[in-house]
Write a protein that holds these residues in place. Sequence first.
Motif, short mmCIF file in Angstrom:
data_model
loop_
_atom_site.label_atom_id
_atom_site.label_comp_id
_atom_site.label_asym_id
_atom_site.label_seq_id
_atom_site.Cartn_x
_atom_site.Cartn_y
_atom_site.Cartn_z
N PRO A 282 0.82 -1.22 0.00
CA PRO A 282 0.00 0.00 0.00
C PRO A 282 0.85 1.27 0.00
N GLN A 283 1.95 1.26 0.75
CA GLN A 283 2.83 2.43 0.75
C GLN A 283 3.41 2.67 -0.63
N LEU A 284 3.80 1.58 -1.28
CA LEU A 284 4.40 1.68 -2.61
C LEU A 284 3.41 2.28 -3.60
N VAL A 285 2.19 1.72 -3.64
CA VAL A 285 1.20 2.16 -4.62
C VAL A 285 0.75 3.60 -4.32
N ILE A 286 0.52 3.88 -3.05
CA ILE A 286 0.04 5.22 -2.71
C ILE A 286 1.15 6.25 -2.91
N GLY A 287 2.38 5.87 -2.61
CA GLY A 287 3.50 6.78 -2.87
C GLY A 287 3.59 7.15 -4.34
N LYS A 288 3.40 6.16 -5.19
CA LYS A 288 3.45 6.42 -6.63
C LYS A 288 2.28 7.30 -7.07
N PHE A 289 1.13 7.06 -6.46
CA PHE A 289 -0.04 7.89 -6.76
C PHE A 289 0.22 9.34 -6.35
N VAL A 290 0.76 9.52 -5.16
CA VAL A 290 1.03 10.88 -4.67
C VAL A 290 1.99 11.60 -5.62
N ALA A 291 3.02 10.87 -6.06
CA ALA A 291 3.99 11.49 -6.96
C ALA A 291 3.34 11.90 -8.28
N ALA A 292 2.49 11.03 -8.82
CA ALA A 292 1.83 11.35 -10.09
C ALA A 292 0.89 12.54 -9.90
N TRP A 293 0.24 12.59 -8.76
CA TRP A 293 -0.68 13.69 -8.48
C TRP A 293 0.08 15.01 -8.38
N ILE A 294 1.17 14.97 -7.61
CA ILE A 294 1.94 16.20 -7.42
C ILE A 294 2.44 16.72 -8.77
N SER A 295 2.88 15.80 -9.63
CA SER A 295 3.43 16.29 -10.89
C SER A 295 2.34 16.86 -11.79
N SER A 296 1.10 16.38 -11.67
CA SER A 296 0.05 17.00 -12.48
C SER A 296 -0.48 18.28 -11.81
N LEU A 297 -0.31 18.37 -10.49
CA LEU A 297 -0.73 19.59 -9.80
C LEU A 297 0.11 20.79 -10.23
N ALA A 298 1.31 20.52 -10.74
CA ALA A 298 2.15 21.62 -11.20
C ALA A 298 1.42 22.42 -12.29
N PHE A 299 0.64 21.72 -13.10
CA PHE A 299 -0.10 22.42 -14.16
C PHE A 299 -1.14 23.36 -13.55
N LEU A 300 -1.71 22.90 -12.46
CA LEU A 300 -2.69 23.73 -11.76
C LEU A 300 -2.00 24.95 -11.16
N ALA A 301 -0.82 24.73 -10.61
CA ALA A 301 -0.09 25.83 -9.99
C ALA A 301 0.25 26.91 -11.02
N ILE A 302 0.61 26.46 -12.23
CA ILE A 302 0.93 27.42 -13.30
C ILE A 302 -0.32 28.22 -13.67
N ALA A 303 -1.48 27.55 -13.66
CA ALA A 303 -2.71 28.20 -14.13
C ALA A 303 -3.33 29.10 -13.07
N ALA A 304 -3.01 28.85 -11.80
CA ALA A 304 -3.68 29.58 -10.71
C ALA A 304 -3.57 31.11 -10.84
N PRO A 305 -2.38 31.64 -11.16
CA PRO A 305 -2.30 33.11 -11.27
C PRO A 305 -3.27 33.69 -12.31
N PHE A 306 -3.54 32.94 -13.35
CA PHE A 306 -4.44 33.44 -14.39
C PHE A 306 -5.89 33.49 -13.89
N LEU A 307 -6.20 32.56 -12.97
CA LEU A 307 -7.53 32.61 -12.38
C LEU A 307 -7.66 33.85 -11.50
N VAL A 308 -6.57 34.22 -10.87
CA VAL A 308 -6.58 35.44 -10.06
C VAL A 308 -6.79 36.66 -10.96
N VAL A 309 -6.22 36.62 -12.16
CA VAL A 309 -6.43 37.71 -13.12
C VAL A 309 -7.92 37.89 -13.37
#
Lengths: 352, 361
Positions: free
Chosen positions: A107-134
Amino acid sequence: MIPFFTGVRVIAGLELRQRVRGVAWYVLVGLFGVVVLIVTGLLIWGFRALSGGYDSDPGGNAIFSTIVYLVLLLGTLVAPAFSGNAINGDREAGTLATTQVTLVSTPQLVIGKFVAAWISSLAFLAIAAPFLVVSLVIGGTTVGMVLVSLLVLAVELAVISAIGVGLSGLLRRPLFSVAVTYLVVAALSVGTLISFGLGTLVAQERYEYRSATYDYDDSTGNSECIVSDTTTEGTRPRPDYVWWLLAANPYVVMADAVPTRYGSGDAPSDLFGWIKLGVRSLQQPPDSSLVDDPCNYRSDRSPSPHEVIDRSVPSWFVGLAIHLALAALALVGAIRATRAPARRLAAGSRIA
Amino acid sequence: MTAGATAGAATVSAAGPSELGIVVDRVARRFGAVQAVVDASMVAPMGQVTGLIGPNGSGKTTLMLMLASLLAPDQGSIRVAGHDPVADPASARRLLGWMPDQLGSWGSLSARTTLVQTGRLYGMHRLAAAHRAAELIHLVDLGELADRPSRVLSRGQKQRLSLARALVHDPAVLLLDEPASGLDPAARVALRRTVRRLAGEGRAVLVSSHVLAELDEMADSAVYLDRGVTADAARIAATRVSERAWRIRSADRHRLRDALFRAGVPWERIDADAGGLLVPIAGEDAAAALLTRLVGEGLAISAFAPAVGELEHTFLDLSGERMAAAPPAGAGGPGAPADPSPYAPPAPGAHPAPPQPGGPQ
């Protein structure tokens, strides 16, 4: 055993360093930023031209909804690439088994991999966030709308990442599991629309109704409504049986979850609000008063958009529940399929 | 048992509870229609190097994977340092180190990071893991390369990294699957020394290989695996007295040949190669008797040693036995005889013939 979160953190850290974070990833994030920048610029320019040079509510709202949908589109397109070979890719590279002989649990292995994949796709959200503030600055959105949309985006990216990691544990070949993850994304984004359409066709029902005729009385000048004695048979679609199919669409979830502002006539004043109204009104069963008592039918009895939305089940809730169930199912399946010592192996697969 | 433990490395902890590092009892495992391991039984004592020998496809790696807690056996039982890797994998994993035959490494991570992160996966604190990584880098001699991405490492260097990774948590039982493949001669010598030292520190080391000469030099005893069946002690003992070729060198080949003939070796069975004459001799006693006789005749013997290594001889003899029992086409042939007690500890007093470079003068 090592503490649960320590294990997850080490695995996620390894995953981010080794598999996800490469040159290609930075290029993708950069490209995405450029695309969002261009789209925002064009929208601002276009709406200023329309509104005679002033910042306007519709302009801000259009930027908001466009960027949110853009992030949702690109995020759901990119997340499968980051997550869809997390486990079987490691198996092929021979690094899965060497991790499994350590004290880290499956479970640690699978969830760790999930967290990593999530974090790397969240980067796209982080880039877009300032534009939402605009869009907030320009007007037409509220802080609540921006926050809710960011939250829903984060959850949707988590769902896709979980499905990708899950399928990579369940399927043997990395290419295949990435492709299947994309198919799941397509099924949710487009397939739900198609199946809702087909479902509505199938869910037609026959019903009987009496027609009403108006008898005009010359002497009084009034007309009298008379319900005819015979019934007529007709068919009508029953979308209220299959509306949940539409609710599972991530774009519908997004539109439905974001708080709606109402303008004149209690009608929604933005794009997401109108989508929400459309989906919510599909939940309404056909108006029985029209069938049972056609003479007393009054159109002004029908509810306003605001009332329709308030009276219906929040479909974002249903949609998110479906998505989270899929994600949980995928992760649990992957944990079961990746357990070591393994008893059963898929044909042709190797351990190390 | 606490011989030269490296600085900082805790002495092997779990030698106490069980003197046998590995116990395998009647283990079987199939993959679909393929029966990879049919009936394997073996032990590997603490403080010794045990070789696992068999041709390609004989089930060595499958057995290793079961020992490494990655595969569950269909039948039979396994104990690693006293723990059952199926019922209680965590306890077994704490005490076992596994070096896989297929080398997987995190290509963009350096050797140092790999070792630190592996240590973290064994529950070590960040600082302790960093300290241990530095020690291991020194141990396997990866100093200059330690901070470069591991994808630039050569196969041999990756092999050393893989060994270091198996040692991160100072395991009591070590499983090395083909550790020497891809190593240059100098690295092989270094590997042999390392393996001997690891065993000297009290660990049980199981080394699989099909390069027999290599195992001859480092293994105290050996387990023979053929078509998924381990050879039992009786069969191995039988091979010790069966005929094998010995190489005898003398300055005067003709006199030597004559002397051998007089000693009763059939003329046509005496072979020659660059190193001397090859003579079939059955067992150590017969060899000693022959040498005494030759020296007694006044011959100057400069080399007298088995031409094939102990393990190779045993292995060839065992597979020859099978070939004889089941002629070439024999699918479903009798294979290994069904022995009522297939439990096969290494041969009694398992001290193989001393390494023979040069042989006695």
